[in-house]
Motif scaffolding. Sequence first.
Motif, PDB file in Angstrom:
ATOM      1  N   SER A  20       0.806  -1.224   0.000  1.00  0.00           N
ATOM      2  CA  SER A  20       0.000   0.000   0.000  1.00  0.00           C
ATOM      3  C   SER A  20       0.842   1.279   0.000  1.00  0.00           C
ATOM      4  O   SER A  20       0.412   2.301  -0.530  1.00  0.00           O
ATOM      5  N   LYS A  21       2.049   1.223   0.563  1.00  0.00           N
ATOM      6  CA  LYS A  21       2.888   2.442   0.549  1.00  0.00           C
ATOM      7  C   LYS A  21       3.309   2.782  -0.881  1.00  0.00           C
ATOM      8  O   LYS A  21       3.302   3.946  -1.287  1.00  0.00           O
ATOM      9  N   GLU A  49      -1.762   7.033  -6.240  1.00  0.00           N
ATOM     10  CA  GLU A  49      -2.760   7.773  -5.438  1.00  0.00           C
ATOM     11  C   GLU A  49      -3.888   6.871  -4.956  1.00  0.00           C
ATOM     12  O   GLU A  49      -5.043   7.274  -4.923  1.00  0.00           O
ATOM     13  N   GLU A 102       0.269   4.155  -2.814  1.00  0.00           N
ATOM     14  CA  GLU A 102      -0.061   5.540  -2.460  1.00  0.00           C
ATOM     15  C   GLU A 102       0.848   6.495  -3.223  1.00  0.00           C
ATOM     16  O   GLU A 102       0.403   7.479  -3.791  1.00  0.00           O
ATOM     17  N   GLU A 103       2.118   6.174  -3.244  1.00  0.00           N
ATOM     18  CA  GLU A 103       3.075   7.076  -3.895  1.00  0.00           C
ATOM     19  C   GLU A 103       2.920   7.063  -5.414  1.00  0.00           C
ATOM     20  O   GLU A 103       2.968   8.110  -6.057  1.00  0.00           O
ATOM     21  N   PRO A 127      -3.884   4.228  -1.856  1.00  0.00           N
ATOM     22  CA  PRO A 127      -3.243   3.390  -0.838  1.00  0.00           C
ATOM     23  C   PRO A 127      -3.963   2.072  -0.574  1.00  0.00           C
ATOM     24  O   PRO A 127      -3.349   1.124  -0.107  1.00  0.00           O
TER      25      PRO A 127
END
Length: 295
Positions: A180-181, A188, A184-185, A190
């Motif tokens: 998920s990290k 967009e 997210e990066e 997560p």
Amino acid sequence: MTIFPANIGSFSKPVRVLWEKMNPCTLCPRQCEVYRGRGQTGFCGIGDFPLVSSVGPHFGEESVLVGSGGSGTIFFAGCNLGCVFCQNYDISHKRAGRKMTVEKLAQAMLGLQDYGCSNINCVTPTHVAVAIAAAIELARKEGLKLPTVYNTGGYDSVETLRLLEGFVDIYMPDMKYSDSKVTEELSEAPDYPQVNFAAVKEMHRQVGDLKVKNGLATRGLLIRHLVLPENLAGSFDVIDFLAEQISPRTTINVMNQYRPCYKASSHPNINRRPTYEEIESACQYAIEKGLNVLD
Ligand code: SF4
């Protein structure tokens, strides 16, 4: 003017429920809750009318989709993901395309069939699922026999997928990440891994493992997994999930064509192509796990 050719009431219940889910819009996990029927737009940037970037036979898809006539692709503009390395950013983010009613979309599908295409391949369909389902319904009434392909980035909600049951013959989702990290990066989103894994389970429940007849896919699940540098795509976890929680006979295309595009240059980890070793280790792992790895 409406995207529908006649009263929405003439369509099946799943299409009508999908339309309601678009007003306010909860079609995808973004849950923007905008009224797209009034022209409002959310994260995907598309109102009630689908924007179609191109329609035609495509010979660059997986061989089981191509055959002699090509895969009948319909490219939809806009996207519910925000991938910094988007390989189609002019279509997905600049939203180049023309508005189509459901009737026109159905005619386009029938035109691809008349042209000799092997299937109807809806590319980036999630945010325009209403129009796609309605067009398939209309086109089938008028003689569409080809398998339909839902060629998605894989950020799909289970509730919407359930409403698509019966409209889609071949689900072809991306499985982009397992962390998920990273998601997210880079996209967009997560919650992409849990959303995506749940979506793939639902897709497999509906259509099962990929079935191929005379070299062409007729029904089932076909996974696309793009290998990223530094194992940012979480390839080994994705493969474990497929082998252990979906089916050991899952068909997967481990894709080697990543190249830095769009905003990738501002993310040093992905500002290069994956190495031969990175790609091969993912492919070999999928083979060792017994998956059906496409050439
Ligand atoms: S389909 Fe578009 S408007 Fe609807 S929830 Fe998803 S991103 Fe938001």
